[in-house]
Design an enzyme around this catalytic site. Structure first.
Site, PDB file in Angstrom:
ATOM      1  N   ASP A  37    -129.071  43.373 -75.604  1.00 49.98           N
ATOM      2  CA  ASP A  37    -129.194  42.463 -73.446  1.00 49.98           C
ATOM      3  C   ASP A  37    -127.420  43.223 -74.546  1.00 49.98           C
ATOM      4  O   ASP A  37    -126.738  43.527 -74.824  1.00 49.98           O
ATOM      5  CB  ASP A  37    -128.965  41.456 -74.496  1.00 49.98           C
ATOM      6  CG  ASP A  37    -129.685  41.176 -72.338  1.00 49.98           C
ATOM      7  OD1 ASP A  37    -128.352  40.860 -71.295  1.00 49.98           O
ATOM      8  OD2 ASP A  37    -130.462  40.411 -72.435  1.00 49.98           O
ATOM      9  N   HIS A  39    -127.848  44.641 -68.444  1.00 51.49           N
ATOM     10  CA  HIS A  39    -127.747  44.114 -69.661  1.00 51.49           C
ATOM     11  C   HIS A  39    -127.949  44.882 -70.550  1.00 51.49           C
ATOM     12  O   HIS A  39    -128.219  44.352 -71.985  1.00 51.49           O
ATOM     13  CB  HIS A  39    -129.526  43.589 -69.876  1.00 51.49           C
ATOM     14  CG  HIS A  39    -129.477  42.652 -68.944  1.00 51.49           C
ATOM     15  ND1 HIS A  39    -128.951  41.158 -69.047  1.00 51.49           N
ATOM     16  CD2 HIS A  39    -130.352  42.280 -67.732  1.00 51.49           C
ATOM     17  CE1 HIS A  39    -129.527  40.406 -68.103  1.00 51.49           C
ATOM     18  NE2 HIS A  39    -129.968  40.664 -67.280  1.00 51.49           N
ATOM     19  N   ASP A  58    -134.950  43.857 -65.849  1.00 54.46           N
ATOM     20  CA  ASP A  58    -134.204  42.916 -64.855  1.00 54.46           C
ATOM     21  C   ASP A  58    -132.685  42.640 -64.276  1.00 54.46           C
ATOM     22  O   ASP A  58    -131.968  43.825 -64.566  1.00 54.46           O
ATOM     23  CB  ASP A  58    -134.656  41.531 -65.389  1.00 54.46           C
ATOM     24  CG  ASP A  58    -134.180  41.445 -67.060  1.00 54.46           C
ATOM     25  OD1 ASP A  58    -133.708  42.774 -67.558  1.00 54.46           O
ATOM     26  OD2 ASP A  58    -133.319  40.874 -66.977  1.00 54.46           O
ATOM     27  N   GLU A  59    -132.089  42.211 -63.300  1.00 56.96           N
ATOM     28  CA  GLU A  59    -130.796  42.120 -62.883  1.00 56.96           C
ATOM     29  C   GLU A  59    -130.189  43.203 -62.587  1.00 56.96           C
ATOM     30  O   GLU A  59    -129.099  42.890 -63.478  1.00 56.96           O
ATOM     31  CB  GLU A  59    -130.412  41.355 -63.820  1.00 56.96           C
ATOM     32  CG  GLU A  59    -131.601  39.634 -63.698  1.00 56.96           C
ATOM     33  CD  GLU A  59    -131.216  38.658 -64.299  1.00 56.96           C
ATOM     34  OE1 GLU A  59    -131.217  37.469 -64.069  1.00 56.96           O
ATOM     35  OE2 GLU A  59    -130.537  38.819 -65.814  1.00 56.96           O
ATOM     36  N   TRP A  62    -141.282  36.586 -64.396  1.00 57.66           N
ATOM     37  CA  TRP A  62    -140.862  35.628 -64.656  1.00 57.66           C
ATOM     38  C   TRP A  62    -140.228  35.018 -63.410  1.00 57.66           C
ATOM     39  O   TRP A  62    -139.406  33.946 -63.617  1.00 57.66           O
ATOM     40  CB  TRP A  62    -139.429  36.015 -65.108  1.00 57.66           C
ATOM     41  CG  TRP A  62    -138.420  37.372 -64.766  1.00 57.66           C
ATOM     42  CD1 TRP A  62    -138.833  38.781 -64.135  1.00 57.66           C
ATOM     43  CD2 TRP A  62    -137.407  36.833 -64.417  1.00 57.66           C
ATOM     44  NE1 TRP A  62    -136.868  39.376 -63.605  1.00 57.66           N
ATOM     45  CE2 TRP A  62    -135.722  37.988 -63.987  1.00 57.66           C
ATOM     46  CE3 TRP A  62    -136.455  35.796 -64.190  1.00 57.66           C
ATOM     47  CZ2 TRP A  62    -134.929  38.002 -63.372  1.00 57.66           C
ATOM     48  CZ3 TRP A  62    -134.927  35.493 -63.893  1.00 57.66           C
ATOM     49  CH2 TRP A  62    -134.339  36.464 -63.212  1.00 57.66           C
ATOM     50  N   TYR A  64    -140.097  29.083 -69.119  1.00 61.38           N
ATOM     51  CA  TYR A  64    -138.573  29.105 -69.055  1.00 61.38           C
ATOM     52  C   TYR A  64    -138.406  28.219 -70.890  1.00 61.38           C
ATOM     53  O   TYR A  64    -138.441  27.650 -70.220  1.00 61.38           O
ATOM     54  CB  TYR A  64    -137.997  29.114 -68.694  1.00 61.38           C
ATOM     55  CG  TYR A  64    -137.696  31.472 -68.218  1.00 61.38           C
ATOM     56  CD1 TYR A  64    -138.843  32.310 -68.056  1.00 61.38           C
ATOM     57  CD2 TYR A  64    -136.325  31.368 -67.878  1.00 61.38           C
ATOM     58  CE1 TYR A  64    -139.088  33.533 -68.075  1.00 61.38           C
ATOM     59  CE2 TYR A  64    -136.573  32.939 -67.785  1.00 61.38           C
ATOM     60  CZ  TYR A  64    -136.926  33.709 -67.552  1.00 61.38           C
ATOM     61  OH  TYR A  64    -136.909  34.758 -67.382  1.00 61.38           O
ATOM     62  N   PHE A  65    -138.705  28.551 -72.030  1.00 61.06           N
ATOM     63  CA  PHE A  65    -138.408  27.526 -72.914  1.00 61.06           C
ATOM     64  C   PHE A  65    -137.002  27.547 -73.075  1.00 61.06           C
ATOM     65  O   PHE A  65    -136.358  26.763 -74.310  1.00 61.06           O
ATOM     66  CB  PHE A  65    -138.917  27.274 -74.488  1.00 61.06           C
ATOM     67  CG  PHE A  65    -140.559  27.529 -74.048  1.00 61.06           C
ATOM     68  CD1 PHE A  65    -141.154  27.422 -73.069  1.00 61.06           C
ATOM     69  CD2 PHE A  65    -141.192  27.928 -75.346  1.00 61.06           C
ATOM     70  CE1 PHE A  65    -143.044  27.113 -72.923  1.00 61.06           C
ATOM     71  CE2 PHE A  65    -142.827  27.954 -75.352  1.00 61.06           C
ATOM     72  CZ  PHE A  65    -143.287  27.664 -73.916  1.00 61.06           C
ATOM     73  N   ASP A  66    -136.078  27.786 -72.456  1.00 65.26           N
ATOM     74  CA  ASP A  66    -134.220  27.532 -72.000  1.00 65.26           C
ATOM     75  C   ASP A  66    -134.263  26.488 -71.476  1.00 65.26           C
ATOM     76  O   ASP A  66    -133.332  25.959 -71.988  1.00 65.26           O
ATOM     77  CB  ASP A  66    -133.475  28.828 -72.098  1.00 65.26           C
ATOM     78  CG  ASP A  66    -134.064  29.608 -71.110  1.00 65.26           C
ATOM     79  OD1 ASP A  66    -135.391  29.287 -70.627  1.00 65.26           O
ATOM     80  OD2 ASP A  66    -133.275  29.670 -70.316  1.00 65.26           O
ATOM     81  N   TRP A  73    -134.519  32.080 -73.783  1.00 59.52           N
ATOM     82  CA  TRP A  73    -133.225  32.474 -74.501  1.00 59.52           C
ATOM     83  C   TRP A  73    -132.403  32.292 -74.756  1.00 59.52           C
ATOM     84  O   TRP A  73    -132.291  30.818 -74.963  1.00 59.52           O
ATOM     85  CB  TRP A  73    -132.568  33.242 -71.949  1.00 59.52           C
ATOM     86  CG  TRP A  73    -133.960  33.820 -71.641  1.00 59.52           C
ATOM     87  CD1 TRP A  73    -134.774  33.567 -70.903  1.00 59.52           C
ATOM     88  CD2 TRP A  73    -133.436  35.147 -71.753  1.00 59.52           C
ATOM     89  NE1 TRP A  73    -135.548  34.498 -70.166  1.00 59.52           N
ATOM     90  CE2 TRP A  73    -135.503  35.914 -70.658  1.00 59.52           C
ATOM     91  CE3 TRP A  73    -133.445  36.663 -71.998  1.00 59.52           C
ATOM     92  CZ2 TRP A  73    -135.210  36.712 -70.858  1.00 59.52           C
ATOM     93  CZ3 TRP A  73    -134.170  37.850 -72.129  1.00 59.52           C
ATOM     94  CH2 TRP A  73    -135.017  37.865 -71.381  1.00 59.52           C
ATOM     95  N   GLU A 107    -128.407  32.453 -74.690  1.00 57.16           N
ATOM     96  CA  GLU A 107    -127.016  32.234 -74.999  1.00 57.16           C
ATOM     97  C   GLU A 107    -126.879  30.626 -75.464  1.00 57.16           C
ATOM     98  O   GLU A 107    -126.010  30.571 -75.877  1.00 57.16           O
ATOM     99  CB  GLU A 107    -126.811  31.778 -73.146  1.00 57.16           C
ATOM    100  CG  GLU A 107    -126.904  32.954 -72.428  1.00 57.16           C
ATOM    101  CD  GLU A 107    -128.977  33.684 -71.501  1.00 57.16           C
ATOM    102  OE1 GLU A 107    -129.631  32.684 -72.352  1.00 57.16           O
ATOM    103  OE2 GLU A 107    -128.612  34.436 -71.497  1.00 57.16           O
TER     104      GLU A 107
END
Ligand code: ACM
Length: 762
Positions: free
Chosen positions: A194, A271, A325-326, A392, A417-419, A467, A469
C-alpha cells in the site's frame, strides 16, 4: 439383598464421582447438525488414538494427542486398529462430498471423526478441541455423547489484514492464522502493499524492500500520513519491515497446515506511493508522489508482471488480489502518455482507462494459471470477463458482479470492516468512523435478496477486513478481530436456518473464557454499559436506562460518581431522577469488571419549557438532533460521526438558552470536540459564558482563551464555569471558531468546524 443395595448405591456414587457430567461448552461456529445422545465418553490414559495412514490425517491426530497432553496431561498411545476406547481420525472416500464436511460421533465406547477431505478431518478435530475447552471448565476430559454432521455454508470464510500501514512480524501472522483456524475460517487475505509500505521481497526489484518497506517516523504525525520511505538505518529513524521469501513460504506452510489459503494482495494502479518512491519513473509524466502507476507506460506493466510472477511462485492458492480501489484518475487525464493510450485504445474516461489496466493485468494473471480478484472499483469502466470482486462499498458492486456471472466475496464496510469501532464508549481505542458491534456482524448475511438463484450461487462468502492505520500491535489487532471474527465465522460456516442469536450469545459467554485461555486479547465492548436517557413530561423527570450489547452480566452503579463495587446497587430497572446525578456504572462478569466504565454527569435544568436561540444556525447535516439536543442528557462520543454532535462550519457557536423559568444554578459546562486526524473539527479558540436572571443584564462567569491542542487522537473537552449558587433564567454561550484550519493540518486552509454537544446546567 441389603448388601447388594448398598453395593449398588456405592457403585452409582462412585461412577458419578469418577465421571463428572461434562459442562455445556458450545461450539463456534455452530455445527449444522448436532444431535445429543445419552451418556458420556471419558478420555483416559488408556484411551488410544487411531488415524488413517495418509500423512494429513496422521498430522491431525498428532495435534490432538498434543492438545490432550498439554491440557490434560494424558499421553494417548497410537494404534493401527480401530476399536473401543479409541479416538478415530478417519479419512474415508465417501463420507461427505462437500469440501470441509465432517462427521463426529461421540458414543460411550469411542469417538470417531470421518471425512472425505483432509480439511474435514481437521475441522472435526477443531470441534472436538472446542468440546474440551475452556480447560478451566473441566476436571477431566469427559465428553457428552453427540452426533455431529457438519459442513460450511460458504467456501470463502475470510479475514484481511493490512500489513502495510503497520508491519506485523511473522509470528504475529501465525497467531492470527491460529485465530482463523480456531473458527474454521479458511482464507487469509494478506494486504502486502500500500502507500505506506511494501512488505514482500521481490528479487528483481530489491529497492521495493530496501526502501519501500521503511518509512521515516514522525512522532507527532498520524502514522498513515508518513509516506516518506527511507532505508533501514536512516539517521532520522526508520519504521517498518518486510517478509523475505523464506518468511512467506513459512507462513504459507503454516496456513496450509490449518487449511487456510492465502490470497496475496499487490495493490495497483493506486495506493502505490511506497513502490513509486522506489521506482518514480513508473509514475505519470508530471506527477510527483502520486501513488498511481502510469497506465500509458508499458514499463508499468512490465514491472507489475515481473512482480506478479514472483508472487505467483510463492502462493499456491489460485486467487491473487490486485487491489484496484480508490484510484485518483486525475494524474492519468493530465499525462500525455495516458492520453495517447486512451486515444489508441478508444477510451473516453479515466474509468475506461482503469478498466484497460485491470483487463491487461487479468490477461496476464489468467495466462499464468491464476485468478484475479479486486475491490469493487474494478467494475468501473467494465470488469474483465473472468475477474472476481470483493464488494466493500456496500453490497451494490457485489450484486452487480454476481448478477453478471462473476464470483463475489462480500465484505461491505458495514459490518465487515473490523477497523471500525465495536463499542459505544469514549474509552474504545481510536478507530475509523463507523460502528460495527458484535451482533451486527452476527446478523450479517452475505447473499443479497436481489439476486436470483444463479446470482446467489456466485457469492463465495463473507470476509472481515482489518485496516491498520490505527492498529500498530498484535494485541490491538486481536482486540479489533475478536470477538467479531467469532460472529463472522458463524455467518460463513453455519447455514442461516441453523443460526440462533440467543444461543450464540450464550455460547459467547463460554467462548470468551476459551479465548482468554488461549491468550487472545478480545474486546469486551459488548459488556460495556450504555445509557439512554429520556425526559418524561408527565413525571417531569428523566428516565435512565442501562444495558449492554449482549444483555448478559450484572450492571452495578452508583449515582454519586464513585466507582461501583460488587456490593453496589444492581441495575434491574430504569432509574428516575429529578436532581442532577453522577452516574458511574460498570459490568461485572464472574466477579470482575468487564468492559469499560460508563461515567456521566446528568443535569436536570432542561425541560420542555426551555428554548434555545442560535445567532448562527448549525449545519443541517450535523444538527445533533435539533435545537434542544444541546441539553438532553444524550452525550456524543469521541467520534466525528456521532449524530449527537452539533456542527458549525466556520461560524461561532453563539446561543442563548432560556430555561423557561428562573432556576438556582451554580455551574454551566459545555463539551467540544476535536479530531485532527480524521476531521476538520477543532476545539474553539475562546469560550465565554454569561448568565442572567432577566435576559437583559448578563454577568460573565467564564472567559477563557484556549491554546491549540495538537493531538491526533479524538478529544472531548469539557469547559465549565462554576459560580456561587444564584438565580438564572438565561445562559449565553459564545465559542469562537478558529475559522480556517492551520498550516500543519491535513486539510490546511479549509474551513474549520466547531462541534458542540451537551450543555450541562447544574
Ligand atoms: C478499501 O477499503 N479501500 C478497499
Amino acid at each position: 439383598m441389603r448388601q447388594f443395595l448398598l453395593f449398588l448405591i456405592f457403585t452409582i456414587l462412585l461412577a458419578s464421582c469418577s465421571t463428572p457430567k461434562p459442562p455445556d461448552v458450545g461450539i463456534i461456529p455452530q455445527p449444522n447438525l448436532l444431535k445429543k445422545k445419552d451418556g458420556v465418553f471419558e478420555i483416559r490414559s488408556s484411551t488410544k488414538v487411531y488415524a488413517s495412514q495418509n500423512p494429513a490425517t496422521q498430522k491431525v491426530a498428532k495435534e490432538f494427542v498434543r492438545f490432550i497432553k498439554d491440557n490434560y496431561g494424558l499421553e494417548l498411545k497410537s494404534v493401527d486398529k480401530m476399536g473401543n476406547n479409541t479416538i478415530h481420525f478417519v479419512r474415508t472416500l465417501k463420507d461427505g462430498v462437500r469440501e470441509g464436511e465432517y462427521f463426529l460421533d461421540i458414543s460411550k465406547k469411542k469417538i470417531r471423526i470421518r471425512s472425505a477431505s483432509d480439511a474435514g478431518v481437521f475441522y472435526g478435530m477443531q470441534t472436538l478441541k472446542q468440546l474440551l475447552t475452556p480447560r478451566s471448565y473441566f476436571d477431566k476430559p469427559v465428553l457428552s455423547c453427540v452426533e455431529i454432521e457438519d459442513y460450511p455454508a460458504f467456501e470463502w470464510r475470510g479475514l484481511m489484514l493490512d500489513v502495510s500501514r503497520h508491519f506485523f512480524p511473522k509470528d504475529s501472522i501465525k497467531k492470527i492464522l491460529d485465530i482463523l483456524a480456531l473458527h474454521k475460517m479458511n482464507r487469509f487475505h494478506w494486504h502486502l502493499t500500500d502507500g505506506i509500505g511494501w512488505r514482500i521481497q521481490i528479487d528483481k526489484y530489491p529497492l521495493l524492500t530496501e526502501r519501500g518497506a521503511w518509512r521515516v517516523p514522525v512522532p507527532e504525525d498520524a502514522p498513515w500520513q508518513q509516506y516518506e520511505t527511507c532505508r533501514k538505518g536512516d539517521p532520522r529513524g526508520y519504521y517498518g519491515g518486510f517478509y523475505t521469501k523464506d518468511d512467506v513460504r513459512e507462513i504459507v506452510k503454516y496456513a496450509a497446515e490449518r487449511y487456510i489459503d492465502i490470497i496475496p494482495e499487490i495493490e495497483m494502479p493506486g495506493h502505490s506511493e511506497a513502490a513509486l518512491q522506489c521506482y518514480p519513473e513508473l509514475q505519470c509524466i508530471g506527477a510527483h508522489n502520486s501513488g498511481v502507476y502510469c497506465a500509458g507506460n508499458d514499463k508499468t506493466f512490465e514491472f507489475l508482471q515481473n512482480v506478479l510472477v514472483e508472487v505467483f511462485d510463492l502462493f499456491p492458492f489460485k486467487y491473487v488480489h490486485i487491489g484496484g480501489d480508490e484510484v485518483n484518475k486525475k494524474y492519468w487525464l493530465h499525462c500525455p502518455r495516458c492520453r495517447k493510450r486512451m486515444k489508441e485504445e478508444g477510451l473516453k474516461t479515466g474509468e475506461e482507462l482503469q478498466s484497460y489496466f485491470i483487463k491487461r493485468i487479468e490477461k496476464f494473471v489468467h495466462a499464468n494459471g491464476k485468478m484475479l480478484i479486486g475491490w469493487d472499483e474494478i467494475l468501473e469502466g467494465g470488469l474483465p470477463a473472468r475477474a472476481s470482486v470483493m464488494s466493500w462499498r456496500g453490497m451494490k458492486g457485489g450484486i452487480e458482479a454476481a448478477g453478471t456471472g462473476h464470483f463475489v466475496v462480500m465484505t461491505p464496510g458495514s459490518p465487515c470492516y473490523f477497523d471500525h469501532s465495536q463499542g459505544l464508549s469514549v474509552y474504545e481505542p481510536d478507530a475509523w468512523g463507523g460502528y460495527n458491534p458484535l451482533m451486527k456482524v452476527y446478523d450479517f448475511y452475505p447473499v443479497p435478496k436481489e439476486l436470483d438463484i444463479e446470482g446467489r450461487r456466485h457469492i463465495l462468502g463473507a470476509q472481515g477486513n482489518l485496516w491498520t492505520e490505527k492498529v500498530a500491535t498484535l494485541k490491538h489487532a486481536e482486540y479489533m478481530i475478536l470477538p467479531r471474527l467469532s460472529a463472522l465465522s458463524e455467518v460463513d460456516w453455519t447455514a442461516p436456518e441453523n443460526k440462533n442469536r440467543e444461543r450464540f450469545i450464550k455460547k459467547m459467554d463460554i467462548h470468551f473464557d476459551r479465548l482468554k485461555e488461549l491468550g487472545y486479547n478480545y474486546a469486551e465492548s459488548s459488556f460495556t454499559p450504555v445509557d439512554k436517557v429520556v425526559y418524561d413530561k408527565n413525571r417531569k423527570a428523566f428516565v435512565l436506562t442501562l444495558s449492554n450489547e449482549l444483555g448478559l452480566y450484572d450492571i452495578r452503579y452508583t449515582l454519586d460518581g464513585t466507582k461501583p463495587t460488587l456490593n453496589s446497587k444492581l441495575y434491574t430497572e430504569p432509574i428516575v431522577f429529578t436532581n442532577p446525578v453522577n452516574l458511574y456504572a460498570v459490568c461485572f462478569r464472574k466477579g470482575v469488571q468487564a468492559g469499560y466504565s460508563l461515567i456521566r454527569e446528568y443535569s436536570v435544568k432542561f425541560s420542555d419549557k426551555c428554548t434555545i436561540k442560535y445567532k448562527y444556525p448549525y449545519d443541517s447535516s450535523y444538527n445533533g438532533g435539533g435545537d434542544k439536543a444541546l441539553c438532553d442528557n444524550k452525550f456524543a462520543l469521541n467520534r466525528g460521526d456521532d449524530k449527537h454532535w452539533q456542527g458549525f462550519k466556520k461560524n461561532d457557536f453563539d446561543v442563548t438558552i432560556d430555561l423557561g423559568e428562573v432556576a438556582e444554578i451554580s455551574s454551566v459546562a459545555v463539551d467540544f470536540f476535536q479530531h485532527l486526524a480524521a476531521t476538520s473539527v477543532m476545539l474553539p479558540v475562546q469560550v465565554q459564558i454569561m448568565i442572567s436572571e432577566d435576559g437583559k443584564n448578563y454577568k460573565t462567569v467564564l472567559d477563557k482563551k484556549y491554546e491549540t491542542i495538537k493531538d491526533y487522537k479524538p478529544v472531548i473537552k469539557k469547559t465549565e464555569a462554576t459560580f456561587p449558587k444564584q438565580k438564572v433564567e438565561y445562559i449565553h454561550i459564545i465559542a469562537k471558531n478558529r475559522g480556517v484550519l492551520p498550516d500543519w493540518h491535513i486539510r490546511k486552509n479549509t474551513d474549520a468546524w466547531l462541534f458542540v454537544d451537551e450543555v450541562m446546567i447544574r
